[in-house]
Write an enzyme that holds these catalytic residues in place. Structure first.
Site, mmCIF file in Angstrom:
data_model
loop_
_atom_site.group_PDB
_atom_site.id
_atom_site.type_symbol
_atom_site.label_atom_id
_atom_site.label_comp_id
_atom_site.label_asym_id
_atom_site.label_seq_id
_atom_site.Cartn_x
_atom_site.Cartn_y
_atom_site.Cartn_z
ATOM 1 N N LYS A 1 42.384 49.633 29.647
ATOM 2 C CA LYS A 1 42.593 50.992 30.158
ATOM 3 C C LYS A 1 43.718 50.979 31.193
ATOM 4 O O LYS A 1 44.645 51.760 31.136
ATOM 5 C CB LYS A 1 41.292 51.511 30.782
ATOM 6 N N GLU A 53 42.438 39.043 33.340
ATOM 7 C CA GLU A 53 41.937 38.282 32.178
ATOM 8 C C GLU A 53 42.686 38.701 30.915
ATOM 9 O O GLU A 53 43.163 37.871 30.137
ATOM 10 C CB GLU A 53 40.435 38.540 31.969
ATOM 11 N N GLY A 107 36.015 53.150 31.065
ATOM 12 C CA GLY A 107 36.120 51.944 30.240
ATOM 13 C C GLY A 107 34.868 51.693 29.420
ATOM 14 O O GLY A 107 34.922 51.440 28.220
ATOM 15 N N ARG A 108 33.697 51.799 30.068
ATOM 16 C CA ARG A 108 32.456 51.481 29.347
ATOM 17 C C ARG A 108 32.002 52.606 28.430
ATOM 18 O O ARG A 108 30.948 52.510 27.801
ATOM 19 C CB ARG A 108 31.366 51.094 30.348
ATOM 20 N N GLU A 158 26.814 48.854 35.343
ATOM 21 C CA GLU A 158 28.080 49.226 36.006
ATOM 22 C C GLU A 158 28.057 50.710 36.369
ATOM 23 O O GLU A 158 28.674 51.134 37.338
ATOM 24 C CB GLU A 158 29.285 48.903 35.102
ATOM 25 N N HIS A 194 10.417 34.171 21.000
ATOM 26 C CA HIS A 194 10.213 32.736 21.194
ATOM 27 C C HIS A 194 10.940 32.230 22.424
ATOM 28 O O HIS A 194 11.164 31.040 22.572
ATOM 29 C CB HIS A 194 10.665 31.993 19.933
ATOM 30 N N LYS A 238 37.192 40.433 42.721
ATOM 31 C CA LYS A 238 38.546 40.321 42.156
ATOM 32 C C LYS A 238 39.551 40.026 43.266
ATOM 33 O O LYS A 238 40.403 39.151 43.134
ATOM 34 C CB LYS A 238 38.953 41.645 41.493
HETATM 35 O O1 F6P Z 1 36.157 45.068 36.282
HETATM 36 C C1 F6P Z 1 35.448 46.093 35.692
HETATM 37 C C2 F6P Z 1 36.307 46.886 34.741
HETATM 38 O O2 F6P Z 1 37.148 47.725 35.445
HETATM 39 C C3 F6P Z 1 35.449 47.660 33.768
HETATM 40 O O3 F6P Z 1 35.001 48.842 34.270
HETATM 41 C C4 F6P Z 1 36.360 47.782 32.609
HETATM 42 O O4 F6P Z 1 35.662 48.117 31.446
HETATM 43 C C5 F6P Z 1 36.967 46.409 32.575
HETATM 44 O O5 F6P Z 1 37.097 46.047 33.931
HETATM 45 C C6 F6P Z 1 38.288 46.294 31.882
HETATM 46 O O6 F6P Z 1 39.263 47.143 32.428
HETATM 47 P P1 F6P Z 1 40.565 47.501 31.642
HETATM 48 O O7 F6P Z 1 40.192 48.168 30.373
HETATM 49 O O8 F6P Z 1 41.353 48.383 32.548
HETATM 50 O O9 F6P Z 1 41.304 46.206 31.357
#
Ligand code: F6P
Length: 550
Positions: free
Chosen positions: A210, A216, A270-271, A356, A387, A515
Site C-alpha cells: 500500500k 521487508e 491494508g488488512r 491489528e 491433536h 519498526k
Molecule cells: O506494519 C503493519 C502494516 O502497516 C500493515 O498494516 C500492512 O498490512 C503491512 O504493514 C504492509 O504494509 P504495506 O502494504 O504498506 O507494505
C-alpha cells in the site's frame, strides 16, 4: 489497567449487562438446552447457502436483548451507515473506510470528499481483468516469449495474508498451468526458497505494498529484481514485474513503469485490501470471473450487514457475543477452526484483521480504555488442531470461545474422509458444550469394565467441565462466493466490536515503535556505530550476535 473497572466509563446498557452477567455467570448451557427444545432453531441465522448456529453460547433471550441495547447505545446503526456512506470513520488518520466500495456490485455511487469513487474502482477491476486474461491466455508473456506461469506475490501483512489465504482457499479453481508463491518475511530464506524453485523466464512478480515503503517488501523485491536481471537483463523487468500500490511515486522510484501499476486508495486499509488489486495474485490464479464471484459473496454479506435488523444480523451477533465473553466473562482468547484444509490460512489472516484492528488502548475520545479490547485470535485447520491445542480447549483452566467453520460438501469427496471430518467438527462443538461430569466419567469406566479403584482414581481426570461456547458456521461448499461471504462476515464483526469498544479499528500505530527501533539497531549490527541508547539487555544481545556472526 483493566481489571474490574470495566463499567467505569460505560453507559447504562453496559451496566445492565454487568448486572445480568452476575445472574448468568454460572448458568450451564446443558441446562439451557434441556429446558428449551427450540433453542437451536431460535439461535441460528441462515443467509443464502450459509448458516450460523450460535445456540451453544452462554446466552438467554435476556442476554441478547441486553447486548442489542448495548449496540443501540453505541449508536451501531449510525456507525454502519457512516461507513457505507464514505464518512471519515478512521478518525486518527482522517480517512474513509471503504473496502465495501471494492465489492459494491450494484455500483451505487459512494462519495469521498464529494467525488464518486466507483468509476476508479471499476476502472481498476477492468484493468485487472484485461491483465489477468492476457497472462492466463499467454498474450502477455515474459521477456523471452514464454508464458508466465509462476506468480510470485511479494508483500507483507495485508499485502500478503489476504492473497495467500484466498489463493489457498480457492486452490481447486487455479488454472492448471499456474503456480503461486508468496514471499513476505524479510528472512532471506523466504526469498531463496522460492527463487530456487522457479524459472525466471516464466515468472511474474506482483509487488504489493500500500505504502511502497515497507522494508521487508522492498528488500525482497530488490533481491528478486536482481535475480531476474542477472538471468535475463535489465530490459526484462517490465515484462516480469508489476506493482500494486497507492504510491505511484515510490513505484516509479523503484524502477517499475507506472503503466504496470495497479492502483488502490487510502480509503482501503491494508488488512481490508484483498478485494482490491492487492488480490491480483488471486485473480491470476483463479481467473477474474471467480475473483468477481468472491466480490459478489462479500457484497451479499455487506447488504445483509447493512440492512438486516441487528437481532438477525450475523456479524452483529458474532461481535456482541465476542464482547460478552471478552468484557464480562473475561475470556480473552478466540479460536477459529476451519474444518477445511483449503482454509488453513484463515486463522493467520484473521489474526491481522482482528488484532491489528482492535488491539487498541486509547478510545475515540482520546481516553485510556478501562475494559478489555480485542481477544487473542488463534487457530488452525481441523482435525489437525484437535491433536494439538484442543486438550486445553476441553480441560484447560482458561475458557476459549471458538468458531467452527464447516463446508457440508468437500472439494475432494474421497471415500469416507469428509463424513469423518464433519463428524469431528460437530463432535467438538457438542463435547465443548456438554462436557462430561465426574459421575458420568466414573459410570462410563465402570461400564467398560474398569475396576472400581481405577475408576475412582481417574474419574476427575476423565471428566470435562463443558459449558465452553462455540459458534458453528456451515457453508454448502467453500467456493469463491462463500469465501467472500466468510471474510466479509469477519470484517464486519471486527468493525462492530470496534464500535462497541469505541476505538478506531482502522489505524495500526502500534506497529511503529518496533519498526523505528529496528532502524536504529540495524547500523549497529552492521558496523561499530552506536545509535540511540539501549537497555543493557539489548546492548548485550547486539554484542553477542556480532560476536557469533564474526
Ligand atoms: O506494519 C503493519 C502494516 O502497516 C500493515 O498494516 C500492512 O498490512 C503491512 O504493514 C504492509 O504494509 P504495506 O502494504 O504498506 O507494505
Amino acid at each position: 489497567m483493566f481489571g474490574n473497572k470495566q463499567e467505569a466509563n460505560k453507559g447504562k446498557a453496559w451496566k445492565k449487562l454487568a448486572k445480568h452477567f452476575r445472574d448468568m455467570k454460572d448458568v450451564e448451557m446443558r441446562g439451557l438446552f434441556r429446558k428449551d427444545a427450540q433453542r437451536a432453531e431460535r439461535y441460528n441465522i441462515n443467509l443464502d447457502a450459509m448458516m450460523l448456529d450460535y445456540s451453544k453460547n452462554r446466552i438467554t433471550d435476556k442476554t441478547l436483548s441486553c447486548l442489542l441495547d448495548l449496540a443501540k447505545e453505541s449508536k451501531l446503526a449510525e456507525k454502519i451507515e457512516a461507513m457505507f456512506k464514505g464518512d471519515k470513520i478512521n478518525m486518527t488518520e482522517k480517512r474513509a473506510v471503504l473496502h465495501i466500495a471494492l465489492r459494491n456490485r450494484e455500483n451505487t455511487p459512494i462519495y469521498v470528499d464529494g467525488k464518486n469513487v466507483m468509476p476508479e474502482v471499476n476502472a481498476v477491476l477492468a484493468k485487472m481483468r484485461k491483465f489477468t486474461e492476457d497472462v492466463r491466455l499467454g498474450k502477455f508473456v515474459g521477456y523471452t516469449g514464454k508464458k508466465l506461469t509462476n506468480i510470485v506475490n511479494i508483500g507483507i501483512g495485508g499485502s500478503d495474508l489476504g492473497p495467500k489465504m484466498a489463493t489457498e482457499a480457492l486452490r481447486k479453481y487455479w488454472a492448471k498451468d499456474i503456480q503461486c508463491y508468496f514471499i513476505s518475511n524479510i528472512d532471506g530464506t523466504a526469498c531463496s526458497e522460492v527463487l530456487n524453485k522457479i524459472d525466471p523466464e516464466c515468472t511474474l512478480f506482483v509487488i504489493c505494498s500500500k505504502t511502497f515503503t515497507t522494508i521487508e517488501t522492498l528488500t525482497n523485491a530488490k533481491t528478486c529484481r536482481k535475480w531476474l536481471v542477472d538471468a535475463l537483463g535489465e530490459h526484462a523487468v517490465s515484462k516480469h514485474f508489476v506493482a500494486v500500490s497507492t504510491n505511484a511515486n515510490e513505484v516509479a522510484k523503484f524502477g517499475i513503469d507506472t503503466e504496470n501499476m495497479f492502483e488502490f486508495w487510502d480509503f482501503v486499509g491494508g488488512r481490508y485490501s484483498m478485494w482490491s488489486a492487492i488480490g491480483l495474485s488471486i485473480a491470476l490464479a483463479v481467473g477474474m470471473d471467480n475473483f468477481e464471484k468472491m466480490l459478489d459473496g462479500a457484497h451479499e454479506m455487506d447488504m445483509h450487514f447493512k440492512y438486516t435488523e441487528h437481532s438477525k444480523n450475523i456479524p452483529v451477533i458474532l461481535a456482541l457475543l465476542s464482547v460478552w465473553y471478552n468484557d464480562f466473562y473475561n475470556f480473552h482468547s478466540n479460536a477459529v477452526i476451519p474444518y477445511d484444509q483449503y482454509l488453513q490460512y484463515v486463522p493467520a489472516y484473521l489474526q491481522q484483521l482482528v488484532m491489528e484492528s482492535n488491539g487498541k488502548f486509547v478510545s475515540n475520545d482520546g481516553e485510556y480504555i478501562k475494559y478489555p479490547t480485542s481477544a487473542v485470535v488463534f487457530g488452525g485447520a481441523g482435525t489437525d488442531v484437535q491433536h494439538s491445542f484442543f486438550q486445553l480447549m476441553h480441560q484447560g483452566t482458561q475458557i476459549i470461545p471458538c468458531d467452527i467453520i464447516v463446508p457440508a460438501i468437500s472439494h475432494n469427496e474421497v471415500g469416507e474422509h469428509h463424513e469423518i471430518l464433519l463428524a469431528n467438527a460437530l463432535a467438538q462443538g457438542e463435547a465443548l458444550m456438554k462436557g462430561k461430569t465426574v459421575k458420568e466419567a466414573y459410570d462410563e469406566m465402570r461400564r467398560a469394565g474398569k475396576p472400581k479403584e481405577d475408576a475412582k482414581r481417574l474419574k476427575k481426570y476423565k471428566s470435562f467441565e463443558g459449558n465452553r461456547p462455540t459458534n458453528t458456521i456451515v457453508f454448502k461448499k467453500i467456493d469463491p462466493y462463500a469465501l467472500g461471504m466468510l471474510i466479509a462476515m469477519y470484517e464486519h464483526k471486527t468493525f462492530v466490536e470496534g464500535v462497541i469498544w469505541n476505538i478506531d479499528s482502522f489505524d495500526q500505530m502500534g506497529v511503529e515503535l518496533g519498526k523505528q527501533m529496528a532502524l536504529s539497531i540495524l547500523p549497529e549490527l552492521q558496523s561499530n556505530a552506536s545509535g540511540i541508547s539501549h537497555d543493557s539487555s539489548t546492548i548485550n544481545l547486539i554484542k553477542t550476535i556480532k560476536r557469533l556472526r564474526k
